[in-house]
Design a protein around this motif. Structure first.
Motif, PDB file in Angstrom:
ATOM      1  N   ASP A 206      41.809  57.412  54.183  1.00 26.69           N
ATOM      2  CA  ASP A 206      41.573  56.300  55.118  1.00 26.69           C
ATOM      3  C   ASP A 206      40.758  55.172  54.477  1.00 26.69           C
ATOM      4  OD1 ASP A 206      42.911  57.603  57.217  1.00 26.69           O
ATOM      5  OD2 ASP A 206      41.111  58.766  57.683  1.00 26.69           O
ATOM      6  N   GLY A 207      40.976  54.960  53.181  1.00 29.30           N
ATOM      7  CA  GLY A 207      40.327  53.849  52.511  1.00 29.30           C
ATOM      8  C   GLY A 207      38.881  54.078  52.141  1.00 29.30           C
ATOM      9  N   ALA A 208      38.438  55.337  52.170  1.00 25.19           N
ATOM     10  CA  ALA A 208      37.031  55.618  51.876  1.00 25.19           C
ATOM     11  C   ALA A 208      36.677  55.316  50.429  1.00 25.19           C
ATOM     12  CB  ALA A 208      36.711  57.079  52.196  1.00 25.19           C
ATOM     13  N   GLY A 209      37.649  55.419  49.519  1.00 22.77           N
ATOM     14  CA  GLY A 209      37.364  55.208  48.104  1.00 22.77           C
ATOM     15  C   GLY A 209      37.567  53.791  47.621  1.00 22.77           C
ATOM     16  N   LEU A 210      38.218  52.948  48.435  1.00 24.97           N
ATOM     17  CA  LEU A 210      38.527  51.582  48.012  1.00 24.97           C
ATOM     18  C   LEU A 210      38.813  50.731  49.234  1.00 24.97           C
ATOM     19  CD1 LEU A 210      39.153  49.805  45.416  1.00 24.97           C
ATOM     20  CD2 LEU A 210      41.548  50.390  45.803  1.00 24.97           C
ATOM     21  N   SER A 211      38.008  49.691  49.438  1.00 25.72           N
ATOM     22  CA  SER A 211      38.244  48.808  50.576  1.00 25.72           C
ATOM     23  C   SER A 211      39.405  47.867  50.279  1.00 25.72           C
ATOM     24  CB  SER A 211      36.985  47.996  50.893  1.00 25.72           C
ATOM     25  OG  SER A 211      36.772  47.015  49.890  1.00 25.72           O
ATOM     26  N   GLU A 212      39.911  47.223  51.314  1.00 24.74           N
ATOM     27  CA  GLU A 212      41.017  46.281  51.124  1.00 24.74           C
ATOM     28  C   GLU A 212      40.599  45.107  50.244  1.00 24.74           C
ATOM     29  OE1 GLU A 212      45.138  45.332  51.878  1.00 24.74           O
ATOM     30  OE2 GLU A 212      43.929  47.122  52.178  1.00 24.74           O
ATOM     31  N   GLN A 213      39.378  44.609  50.463  1.00 24.48           N
ATOM     32  CA  GLN A 213      38.927  43.498  49.627  1.00 24.48           C
ATOM     33  C   GLN A 213      38.759  43.950  48.185  1.00 24.48           C
ATOM     34  OE1 GLN A 213      35.437  41.303  50.870  1.00 24.48           O
ATOM     35  NE2 GLN A 213      35.449  40.023  49.038  1.00 24.48           N
ATOM     36  N   GLU A 214      38.233  45.155  47.972  1.00 25.62           N
ATOM     37  CA  GLU A 214      38.080  45.657  46.614  1.00 25.62           C
ATOM     38  C   GLU A 214      39.425  45.806  45.930  1.00 25.62           C
ATOM     39  OE1 GLU A 214      33.978  48.325  47.006  1.00 25.62           O
ATOM     40  OE2 GLU A 214      35.936  49.225  47.429  1.00 25.62           O
ATOM     41  N   LEU A 215      40.434  46.215  46.681  1.00 25.33           N
ATOM     42  CA  LEU A 215      41.783  46.338  46.112  1.00 25.33           C
ATOM     43  C   LEU A 215      42.275  44.980  45.616  1.00 25.33           C
ATOM     44  CD1 LEU A 215      44.777  48.125  47.947  1.00 25.33           C
ATOM     45  CD2 LEU A 215      45.071  46.132  46.520  1.00 25.33           C
ATOM     46  N   VAL A 216      42.231  43.986  46.494  1.00 28.10           N
ATOM     47  CA  VAL A 216      42.730  42.651  46.135  1.00 28.10           C
ATOM     48  C   VAL A 216      41.880  42.039  45.029  1.00 28.10           C
ATOM     49  CG1 VAL A 216      43.162  40.322  46.987  1.00 28.10           C
ATOM     50  CG2 VAL A 216      43.738  42.293  48.418  1.00 28.10           C
ATOM     51  N   ASP A 217      40.556  42.210  45.121  1.00 34.64           N
ATOM     52  CA  ASP A 217      39.678  41.616  44.118  1.00 34.64           C
ATOM     53  C   ASP A 217      39.818  42.300  42.762  1.00 34.64           C
ATOM     54  OD1 ASP A 217      38.807  39.828  45.964  1.00 34.64           O
ATOM     55  OD2 ASP A 217      36.812  40.674  46.227  1.00 34.64           O
ATOM     56  N   THR A 218      40.202  43.564  42.743  1.00 33.03           N
ATOM     57  CA  THR A 218      40.464  44.235  41.470  1.00 33.03           C
ATOM     58  C   THR A 218      41.705  43.642  40.810  1.00 33.03           C
ATOM     59  OG1 THR A 218      39.381  46.285  42.143  1.00 33.03           O
ATOM     60  CG2 THR A 218      41.011  46.446  40.368  1.00 33.03           C
ATOM     61  N   LEU A 219      42.711  43.340  41.593  1.00 34.62           N
ATOM     62  CA  LEU A 219      43.891  42.673  41.055  1.00 34.62           C
ATOM     63  C   LEU A 219      43.515  41.295  40.506  1.00 34.62           C
ATOM     64  CD1 LEU A 219      46.525  43.529  43.823  1.00 34.62           C
ATOM     65  CD2 LEU A 219      46.329  44.563  41.551  1.00 34.62           C
ATOM     66  N   LEU A 220      42.667  40.587  41.232  1.00 35.16           N
ATOM     67  CA  LEU A 220      42.214  39.269  40.776  1.00 35.16           C
ATOM     68  C   LEU A 220      41.460  39.383  39.451  1.00 35.16           C
ATOM     69  CD1 LEU A 220      41.621  36.276  41.037  1.00 35.16           C
ATOM     70  CD2 LEU A 220      39.813  36.814  42.676  1.00 35.16           C
ATOM     71  N   LEU A 221      40.623  40.397  39.331  1.00 32.81           N
ATOM     72  CA  LEU A 221      39.880  40.592  38.096  1.00 32.81           C
ATOM     73  C   LEU A 221      40.818  40.834  36.922  1.00 32.81           C
ATOM     74  CD1 LEU A 221      37.386  41.179  36.354  1.00 32.81           C
ATOM     75  CD2 LEU A 221      37.434  43.526  37.239  1.00 32.81           C
ATOM     76  N   VAL A 222      41.810  41.699  37.110  1.00 34.05           N
ATOM     77  CA  VAL A 222      42.702  42.046  36.006  1.00 34.05           C
ATOM     78  C   VAL A 222      43.537  40.837  35.585  1.00 34.05           C
ATOM     79  CG1 VAL A 222      44.628  43.517  35.291  1.00 34.05           C
ATOM     80  CG2 VAL A 222      42.765  44.476  36.640  1.00 34.05           C
ATOM     81  N   VAL A 223      44.039  40.071  36.545  1.00 30.84           N
ATOM     82  CA  VAL A 223      44.862  38.923  36.171  1.00 30.84           C
ATOM     83  C   VAL A 223      44.023  37.852  35.490  1.00 30.84           C
ATOM     84  CG1 VAL A 223      44.726  37.571  38.319  1.00 30.84           C
ATOM     85  CG2 VAL A 223      46.759  37.441  36.919  1.00 30.84           C
ATOM     86  N   GLY A 224      42.772  37.687  35.924  1.00 34.92           N
ATOM     87  CA  GLY A 224      41.915  36.688  35.296  1.00 34.92           C
ATOM     88  C   GLY A 224      41.451  37.111  33.914  1.00 34.92           C
ATOM     89  N   ALA A 225      40.910  38.325  33.826  1.00 36.03           N
ATOM     90  CA  ALA A 225      40.383  38.804  32.550  1.00 36.03           C
ATOM     91  C   ALA A 225      41.490  39.075  31.545  1.00 36.03           C
ATOM     92  CB  ALA A 225      39.563  40.080  32.786  1.00 36.03           C
ATOM     93  N   GLY A 226      42.663  39.476  32.034  1.00 33.65           N
ATOM     94  CA  GLY A 226      43.734  39.838  31.123  1.00 33.65           C
ATOM     95  C   GLY A 226      44.623  38.691  30.710  1.00 33.65           C
ATOM     96  N   HIS A 227      44.449  37.553  31.349  1.00 32.21           N
ATOM     97  CA  HIS A 227      45.321  36.413  31.062  1.00 32.21           C
ATOM     98  C   HIS A 227      44.603  35.352  30.238  1.00 32.21           C
ATOM     99  CE1 HIS A 227      47.046  32.428  32.730  1.00 32.21           C
ATOM    100  NE2 HIS A 227      47.664  32.739  31.619  1.00 32.21           N
ATOM    101  N   GLU A 228      43.639  34.690  30.850  1.00 31.40           N
ATOM    102  CA  GLU A 228      43.006  33.533  30.210  1.00 31.40           C
ATOM    103  C   GLU A 228      42.366  33.894  28.872  1.00 31.40           C
ATOM    104  OE1 GLU A 228      41.663  29.415  30.159  1.00 31.40           O
ATOM    105  OE2 GLU A 228      43.136  30.499  31.366  1.00 31.40           O
ATOM    106  N   THR A 229      41.725  35.054  28.818  1.00 34.12           N
ATOM    107  CA  THR A 229      41.043  35.430  27.584  1.00 34.12           C
ATOM    108  C   THR A 229      42.032  35.630  26.435  1.00 34.12           C
ATOM    109  OG1 THR A 229      41.087  37.713  28.369  1.00 34.12           O
ATOM    110  CG2 THR A 229      39.073  36.469  28.743  1.00 34.12           C
TER     111      THR A 229
END
Length: 392
Positions: free
Chosen positions: A203-226
């Motif tokens: 029931d989402g105890a290990g990962l909130s919805e915002q954490e899910l979306v923000d993790t995707l944002l982190l990977v696309v930002g850190a993995g692209h521009e750099t």
């Protein structure tokens, strides 16, 4: 900044003050110190007191909820969710796909009319990492890919005005929210689906919805521009240092030397915001980081530190014995995508220079302009000629 000691007070947009740490030794110390946090909600008074506006150009860098801004057990939990996707073994398995992407782009460049100037940042350095990241996410739609790229460019634009900041913030969440909704209905063997599965378990105890979306944002930002900047800077350095390129072609240096020396002398992320002192910390030179003070990791300055690399620390030298750098960070926040960035460079750089042995800049080096950012370190364009000019 270095003349002021291992850390110097700097002013960020809107008058926000931070310590920029440029000493590699002190940076390593702080990046492994439990008294240094990346969570503004716990440890940055300016955030806690509501002084940081959503219109602040660096707002997204501190507002997200993912492992980039997590501390302690929260960081270990969030990092553990995606660490398995970035093992060296998994990255090595991506090599054929990276070779395919690079080969297709080189074919496209080769099709340009003879003598025409091409932009190697736009036509080569950009498309490789964004396509790889989209493959990892399971993104097949070109419009989504282009939208992500535009948003990441804006997030790194540290001079953005309020309208751009708020528009980008809304748009990136719209794009990633739609991606998550689509993958919930059509799961696959991709990182987005894996994170959704982790979110929906217990029931989402290990990962909130915002954490899910923000993790995707982190990977696309850190993995692209750099990675774009790594490729951009390495190409530029080789084209402006023909003696160093000759060492590679003569077998006196290898592409690993190129990558590590480029990362050292031109760190793709020049200054990374933000960290916070959990308590007062004494540094050499009589400097005290007070509890709650904001901190920037000045990676570009650290890579050129003469105390570690000598008086010629600012020189691109493939024969340098010590190419140690902090371009991927250090400690518990060391970049998970480092093996992927190195893989993309290991494929892309030799492929480019083997395909076009007469490659040359099409403008004087002093005519190149940096990206509008004190975070991202690269060029706005990298115009080049693929073939030697022939006199009429």
């Amino acid at each position: 900044m270095r003349e002021q000691g291992p850390a110097a007070r700097v002013e960020l947009p809107d008058g926000v003050v931070a310590w920029a740490v440029s000493s590699p030794a002190v940076l390593k110390q702080l990046l492994t110190d439990p008294r240094i946090s990346k969570d503004p909600r716990q440890h940055w008074p300016a955030w806690i007191n509501g002084e940081i506006s959503p219109e602040w150009p660096l707002f997204t860098w501190v507002a997200v909820r993912n492992m980039f801004t997590a501390y302690g057990s929260d960081h270990r939990r969030l990092r553990g969710l995606i660490a398995k996707a970035f093992t060296a073994r998994r990255m090595a398995a991506l090599r054929p796909r990276v070779e395919e992407i690079a080969g297709g782009l080189l074919d496209r460049l080769a099709a340009a009319p003879h003598g025409e100037t091409v932009d190697l940042r736009e036509g080569y350095a950009y498309p490789i990492p964004i396509q790889v990241i989209c493959d990892l996410f399971g993104i097949e739609d070109e419009a989504t890919r282009d939208g992500l790229r535009e948003c990441v460019d804006s997030i790194f634009h540290t001079s953005a005005d309020a309208a751009e900041v708020t528009a980008t913030y809304a748009r990136i969440y719209e794009i990633l929210g739609a991606l998550v909704a689509h993958k919930r209905e059509h799961p696959g063997e991709d990182m987005t689906s894996v994170l959704i599965s982790a979110r929906d378990e217990n029931d989402g105890a290990g990962l909130s919805e915002q954490e899910l979306v923000d993790t995707l944002l982190l990977v696309v930002g850190a993995g692209h521009e750099t990675t774009v900047n790594l490729l951009d800077n390495a190409i530029h350095l080789l084209l402006t240092h023909p003696d160093q390129l000759a060492l590679v072609r003569d077998g006196k240096a290898d592409w690993g030397d190129v990558i590590e020396e480029a990362l050292r002398v031109e760190a793709p992320v020049a200054n990374l915001p933000l960290r916070y002192a959990v308590e007062d910390i004494e540094l050499d030179g009589g400097i005290t980081l007070r509890k709650g003070d904001a901190i920037i990791a000045a990676y570009a300055a650290a890579g050129r530190d003469p105390g570690q690399h000598g008086a010629d620390a600012d020189r691109f030298d493939l024969t340098r014995a010590d190419k140690d750098h902090l371009a991927f960070g250090h400690g518990v926040h060391f970049c998970l995508g480092a093996p992927l960035a190195r893989l993309e460079a290991e494929v892309a750089l030799p492929a480019l220079f083997e395909r076009f042995p007469d490659l040359a800049l099409a403008t004087p080096p002093e005519g190149l302009r940096p990206v509008e950012s004190f975070i991202s370190n690269g060029h706005r364009t990298l115009p080049a000629r693929l073939h030697a000019t022939v006199a009429a």
